[in-house]
Design an enzyme around this catalytic site. Structure first.
Site, PDB file in Angstrom:
ATOM      1  N   PHE A 138      21.520  29.382 -52.540  1.00 42.94           N
ATOM      2  CA  PHE A 138      20.394  29.162 -51.634  1.00 42.94           C
ATOM      3  C   PHE A 138      19.645  30.485 -51.558  1.00 42.94           C
ATOM      4  O   PHE A 138      20.256  31.536 -51.356  1.00 42.94           O
ATOM      5  CB  PHE A 138      20.904  28.739 -50.256  1.00 42.94           C
ATOM      6  CG  PHE A 138      19.797  28.327 -49.324  1.00 42.94           C
ATOM      7  CD1 PHE A 138      19.181  27.092 -49.476  1.00 42.94           C
ATOM      8  CD2 PHE A 138      19.357  29.172 -48.330  1.00 42.94           C
ATOM      9  CE1 PHE A 138      18.140  26.709 -48.636  1.00 42.94           C
ATOM     10  CE2 PHE A 138      18.311  28.792 -47.486  1.00 42.94           C
ATOM     11  CZ  PHE A 138      17.703  27.556 -47.639  1.00 42.94           C
ATOM     12  N   ASP A 207      29.859  31.834 -48.506  1.00 40.81           N
ATOM     13  CA  ASP A 207      28.907  31.113 -47.668  1.00 40.81           C
ATOM     14  C   ASP A 207      29.374  29.655 -47.618  1.00 40.81           C
ATOM     15  O   ASP A 207      29.429  28.981 -48.649  1.00 40.81           O
ATOM     16  CB  ASP A 207      27.508  31.221 -48.285  1.00 40.81           C
ATOM     17  CG  ASP A 207      26.451  30.475 -47.477  1.00 40.81           C
ATOM     18  OD1 ASP A 207      26.794  29.502 -46.785  1.00 40.81           O
ATOM     19  OD2 ASP A 207      25.270  30.863 -47.555  1.00 40.81           O
ATOM     20  N   TYR A 232      24.608  23.664 -38.171  1.00 44.45           N
ATOM     21  CA  TYR A 232      23.722  22.513 -37.908  1.00 44.45           C
ATOM     22  C   TYR A 232      23.782  21.444 -38.984  1.00 44.45           C
ATOM     23  O   TYR A 232      23.039  20.481 -38.912  1.00 44.45           O
ATOM     24  CB  TYR A 232      22.270  22.967 -37.682  1.00 44.45           C
ATOM     25  CG  TYR A 232      21.729  23.979 -38.653  1.00 44.45           C
ATOM     26  CD1 TYR A 232      21.359  23.609 -39.936  1.00 44.45           C
ATOM     27  CD2 TYR A 232      21.551  25.300 -38.272  1.00 44.45           C
ATOM     28  CE1 TYR A 232      20.845  24.533 -40.824  1.00 44.45           C
ATOM     29  CE2 TYR A 232      21.039  26.240 -39.154  1.00 44.45           C
ATOM     30  CZ  TYR A 232      20.686  25.850 -40.422  1.00 44.45           C
ATOM     31  OH  TYR A 232      20.175  26.770 -41.306  1.00 44.45           O
ATOM     32  N   LYS A 233      24.662  21.632 -39.958  1.00 41.66           N
ATOM     33  CA  LYS A 233      24.807  20.600 -40.992  1.00 41.66           C
ATOM     34  C   LYS A 233      25.992  19.707 -40.616  1.00 41.66           C
ATOM     35  O   LYS A 233      25.882  18.888 -39.715  1.00 41.66           O
ATOM     36  CB  LYS A 233      24.983  21.271 -42.353  1.00 41.66           C
ATOM     37  CG  LYS A 233      23.773  22.148 -42.748  1.00 41.66           C
ATOM     38  CD  LYS A 233      23.965  22.745 -44.132  1.00 41.66           C
ATOM     39  CE  LYS A 233      22.898  23.785 -44.442  1.00 41.66           C
ATOM     40  NZ  LYS A 233      21.550  23.208 -44.608  1.00 41.66           N
ATOM     41  N   ARG A 381      18.200  14.591 -52.912  1.00 40.32           N
ATOM     42  CA  ARG A 381      19.485  15.039 -52.397  1.00 40.32           C
ATOM     43  C   ARG A 381      19.940  14.124 -51.262  1.00 40.32           C
ATOM     44  O   ARG A 381      19.193  13.910 -50.306  1.00 40.32           O
ATOM     45  CB  ARG A 381      19.345  16.483 -51.894  1.00 40.32           C
ATOM     46  CG  ARG A 381      20.664  17.176 -51.666  1.00 40.32           C
ATOM     47  CD  ARG A 381      20.438  18.603 -51.188  1.00 40.32           C
ATOM     48  NE  ARG A 381      20.053  18.634 -49.778  1.00 40.32           N
ATOM     49  CZ  ARG A 381      20.089  19.738 -49.014  1.00 40.32           C
ATOM     50  NH1 ARG A 381      20.483  20.890 -49.537  1.00 40.32           N
ATOM     51  NH2 ARG A 381      19.721  19.696 -47.757  1.00 40.32           N
TER      52      ARG A 381
END
Lengths: 412, 412
Positions: A138, A207, A232-233, A381
């Site tokens: 990312f 990560d 938050y995922k 995705r």
């Protein structure tokens, strides 16, 4: 009922996590109107709202802030929230208590972790002057790694994860890797890569944004030195909820943060002119913690009571397997190509499909209630949160995708 | 009714900001039970709850997150909140729009600002290798400044604000100063100190935590380069609400952040491997913004509609003048000593009183409903938020303080 719809029904009936869905606020699906209900396959971008959150947040705002005001730092446990909530996240990533603090964004925590890692490794003055980073990561991890390299006098070495073992050596200070690739959904081999980093005498930073809450991580077991992740995922903490930093117990007393704020001082209310770091993971704290978001996250973590991460992983793989099966059945042949690995050992909790018109396809899917993500330039995705996604939804999402692809092909 | 109580009544009757108090959730004061109601003089630590906040937060949680979910990043304006809310804060600190972004903690913003300042000044390679910092500052600024110095190859030079002009020179890269001292309440001369920093060719960074929302700052007018501040004191944003960073328009295209996260990229959703900073103050952003706290702050800023910072300043000085007058009248002679300057030009919006048993005195005051802060080792700190503190409360607080001091002296 189609064969796949019937299979979905059986899978849902046997799903031991099916009841967890009730702990979330989601569209109600009645048998008759199932096709009209939305399917949320974007929990890997923003997790759905846990039902316990609104009431908790209201109490934090109205009573803790509105009535108790400043007293809440002590009486409502605000001050200790970063480490208390860190201890709630710990079992989900295979960490014993006392090694995780919550706060700041993932990017800021990547900076703390990478600079801290270079310092743990001895840094350029000891000959270790390279930071190895996943070139396919990312982007923010790469940007922050570049800044960390610049500010510690290191050179940044971006390589693919497969190339990592080959570039490790005496000059390697730190290695920053993503557990699951945000784009392809590929799961990297944390145990063996961590071992390779350690064999080279370097420090491993992981990560966990796309793995924590979706699959077992095993931070303690595999000897990871430092790790960061968002909440938050798959942890459903809410938009922009604070990230976390894991500092392995064995390196805590040598962890030297580039952001030594007053919250990480050994005696924060002593208001000392000189800095003395707190013991333990606390030294990963920086400034005043963001209480509203932090306590919303704490309430969100209640959904994990009685849920094992192993059960979550088993369902996650079943969901992605089934989605791939449905896509194969429903999508016109050759119209999409999965870039997510078939092997379970290499798959996270998402499926990424490549097709030339992915941007437009995702717009149409969203318009029909199937919510996934478009990732530039050509990736659809779909994230699968085992806590609230069911197999019937998976079948419906694949069916709507198949219809969309067929219609667009006919129009094209 | 005592003479001072009568004076308070007159002052309250003439107070043009008296009506703003209704925009906050505070203890209700009836004429008969006035002495039983609390007096909140700790708004300089945590501002009181604005009445608009709970409803707004509920909407953010239930509808924006719970129903719209990921769509809210666009449809509910989440993505642009940092700069939108920055523009709401801007007029309060004398800044035109487009120069402030909200996000992260004050400590993290001090790091961005100081490292950015050293780079703007040319840094050690240009011969400017000193960071001058207020030695009496809130500790976190000093800790972070030390880290910024270490990571940019500079030397840290802590001096008192009065000594600053004397130490500036060709080697000065950046100067970090507090507008108002958190302990004494002393207001420093921002215009003349900024001019002195500029005359030396250095970059001026101001910490506005204890001035923003309490008095005019005039960032644009006085040519300040960079500034940071928190939003949970006089801006009433809530516990740990996000801080802000001001980057003067003229230096924005050269501002080089040490925390270049994906949110500050020129094309954040391009997911580029290489970093290219966004134009404007946006490059002060880092990671995903903390939406719950950010939008609570946005709602909190509604209390400023129709309120001028000049009126706030006039009332602030009247409140602190009156408090000092009441303390002189009510406290046993010599029992406390004000360490807050008498001159208006040198006074923030707080009064700090020194007494040996300050810790115990503050405990008793709080038990009697008069809430201030104890600051180690011997300071009673009282903050006066003009938006919701009235003169009657000031008189009552001083009276309770006087009684407490007398009783303790009698018992001692």
């Amino acid at each position: 009922m189609s064969e796949l719809a019937a299979k979905a029904e059986k899978l849902d009936a046997a799903d031991e996590l099916a009841g967890v869905r009730e702990k979330f606020v989601l569209d109600t699906v009645s048998d008759h109107a199932a096709d009209a209900a939305g399917v949320y396959l974007d929990g890997n971008s923003l997790g759905a709202l846990p039902a316990a959150v609104p009431g908790r947040v209201e109490d934090v705002v109205r009573r803790q802030w509105g009535e108790l005001r400043i007293r809440s730092w002590d009486e409502s446990g605000w001050w200790t929230a970063p480490e208390r909530i860190g201890d709630r996240i710990a079992p989900l990533v295979g960490a014993a208590a006392g090694q995780i603090v919550v706060g700041d964004s993932t990017s800021v925590n990547v900076f703390k972790a990478l600079v801290g890692a270079v310092r743990l490794a001895g840094g350029p003055s000891s000959g270790r002057d390279e930071i190895v980073v996943d070139a396919t990561t990312f982007p923010t991890d790469g940007y922050i790694a570049e800044s960390a390299a610049r500010m510690t006098g290191c050179t940044l070495r971006p390589v693919t994860p497969a190339e990592v073992p080959g570039v490790l050596g005496d000059r390697t200070a730190a290695v920053l890797l993503n557990h699951v690739d945000y784009r392809t959904g590929r799961l990297h081999d944390l145990p063996s890569l961590t071992a390779a980093v350690h064999a080279a005498g370097a420090v491993a930073v992981w990560d966990l944004c796309h793995s924590a809450g979706a699959l077992p991580v095993g931070l303690d077991e595999h000897g990871v030195d430092l790790a960061v992740g968002c909440t938050y995922k798959y942890l459903n903490g809410g938009p922009g909820s604070p990230a976390y930093l894991y500092v392995r117990r064995e390196v805590q007393d040598r962890f030297d943060s580039p952001l030594p704020g007053w919250n990480s001082h050994a005696e924060p209310f002593g208001m000392r002119a000189s800095y003395e770091p707190a013991a333990g993971a606390l030294r990963g704290r920086v400034g005043t913690p963001d209480i509203l978001s932090m306590l919303a996250l704490e309430a969100a973590l209640d959904v994990w009571d009685g849920v094992s991460i192993e059960a979550v992983r088993a369902k996650s793989l079943a969901l992605t397997d089934f989605f791939l099966e449905c896509v194969t059945a429903y999508a016109p042949a050759g119209r999409v190509e999965s870039v997510t690995p078939v092997a379970h050992t290499e798959r996270g909790s998402q499926v990424a499909l490549r097709c030339d018109d992915a941007g437009d396809v995702m717009k149409e899917l969203i318009a029909r209630g199937v919510v996934g993500d478009f990732r530039h330039p050509d990736v659809l995705r779909f994230g699968f949160t085992p806590l609230y996604v069911g197999f019937g939804e998976v079948e419906r999402a694949a069916r709507v995708l198949g219809e969309t692809l067929r219609v667009r092909a006919g129009n094209g």
